[in-house]
Write a protein that holds these residues in place. Structure first.
Motif, PDB file in Angstrom:
ATOM      1  N   GLU A   1       0.845  -1.194   0.000  1.00 43.87           N
ATOM      2  CA  GLU A   1       0.000   0.000   0.000  1.00 43.87           C
ATOM      3  C   GLU A   1       0.879   1.243   0.000  1.00 43.87           C
ATOM      4  OE1 GLU A   1      -2.075   1.741   3.715  1.00 43.87           O
ATOM      5  OE2 GLU A   1      -3.632   0.591   2.652  1.00 43.87           O
TER       6      GLU A   1
ATOM      7  N   SER B   1     -10.060   6.263   9.626  1.00 45.75           N
ATOM      8  CA  SER B   1      -9.216   5.974  10.796  1.00 45.75           C
ATOM      9  C   SER B   1      -9.481   4.590  11.381  1.00 45.75           C
ATOM     10  CB  SER B   1      -9.411   7.053  11.860  1.00 45.75           C
ATOM     11  OG  SER B   1     -10.772   7.121  12.232  1.00 45.75           O
ATOM     12  N   SER B   2     -10.619   3.972  11.035  1.00 45.76           N
ATOM     13  CA  SER B   2     -10.923   2.609  11.481  1.00 45.76           C
ATOM     14  C   SER B   2     -10.541   1.570  10.431  1.00 45.76           C
ATOM     15  CB  SER B   2     -12.418   2.480  11.786  1.00 45.76           C
ATOM     16  OG  SER B   2     -12.794   3.388  12.789  1.00 45.76           O
ATOM     17  N   ASP B   3      -9.804   2.002   9.397  1.00 47.16           N
ATOM     18  CA  ASP B   3      -9.363   1.144   8.296  1.00 47.16           C
ATOM     19  C   ASP B   3     -10.510   0.600   7.441  1.00 47.16           C
ATOM     20  OD1 ASP B   3      -6.687   1.569   8.664  1.00 47.16           O
ATOM     21  OD2 ASP B   3      -6.401  -0.184   9.937  1.00 47.16           O
TER      22      ASP B   3
ATOM     23  N   ILE C   1     -12.453   0.650   4.130  1.00 49.35           N
ATOM     24  CA  ILE C   1     -12.009   0.999   2.780  1.00 49.35           C
ATOM     25  C   ILE C   1     -13.189   1.317   1.874  1.00 49.35           C
ATOM     26  CG2 ILE C   1     -10.946   0.043   0.699  1.00 49.35           C
ATOM     27  CD1 ILE C   1      -8.987  -1.431   2.522  1.00 49.35           C
TER      28      ILE C   1
ATOM     29  N   LYS D   1      -9.321   5.315   2.886  1.00 47.52           N
ATOM     30  CA  LYS D   1      -9.360   4.536   4.117  1.00 47.52           C
ATOM     31  C   LYS D   1      -9.566   5.480   5.292  1.00 47.52           C
ATOM     32  CE  LYS D   1      -5.973   1.533   4.641  1.00 47.52           C
ATOM     33  NZ  LYS D   1      -4.850   0.724   5.148  1.00 47.52           N
TER      34      LYS D   1
ATOM     35  N   CYS E   1      -5.079   5.938  -0.793  1.00 43.71           N
ATOM     36  CA  CYS E   1      -4.071   4.881  -0.966  1.00 43.71           C
ATOM     37  C   CYS E   1      -4.177   4.243  -2.342  1.00 43.71           C
ATOM     38  CB  CYS E   1      -4.275   3.790   0.080  1.00 43.71           C
ATOM     39  SG  CYS E   1      -4.354   4.376   1.778  1.00 43.71           S
TER      40      CYS E   1
END
Length: 133
Positions: A17, A73-75, A77, A71, A109
């Motif tokens: 990534e 802050s809690s990942d 996507i 993405k 990303c």
């Protein structure tokens, strides 16, 4: 004229990534990067940013696939492109000059689909402050 303008210029290789944009406060590194700049407090940043342009150039000698995503802050996507094919020696104009807005607290990303792939990315992120608040 935007209050914030950040150019994106990255060389990509492999499947890791790659961050094209990381907001202030995600990591100590990004905090240090902006600590001496004019973007010093959350109140000085716009709520939304715009991905004004993004070009992904296949510099490999074979077709490549690319995944572009946001993405939080809690990942969590949100895909903008998913395993999109870019033929050899071609450039993908992601948004054809039409800005794509996203929350300023999100990361932008990109990943390539294979360890042997290579590509170049260039673009611009802009943001305008809302002075009417």
């Amino acid at each position: 004229m935007p209050d914030i303008k950040e150019d994106i210029i990255k060389s990509l290789s492999g499947t890791a990534e790659v961050l094209l944009y990381e907001p202030l406060g995600f990591t100590e590194e990004s905090e240090a990067l902006y600590s001496e700049s004019y973007i010093k407090k959350d109140l000085e940043r716009p709520e939304y940013l715009a991905l004004s342009r993004l070009f992904i150039c296949n510099t490999d000698n074979t077709d490549i696939t690319v995944t572009l995503y946001l993405k939080d802050s809690s990942d969590v996507i949100t895909h903008l492109l998913y395993s999109t094919l870019i033929p050899t020696s071609c450039t993908l104009d992601f948004n054809n000059g039409i800005p794509v807005e996203f929350d300023s607290d999100m990361k932008l990303c990109i990943k390539l689909g294979d360890a042997g792939y290579v590509a170049e990315v260039s673009g611009m992120i802009t943001g305008t402050m809302n002075y009417n608040n």
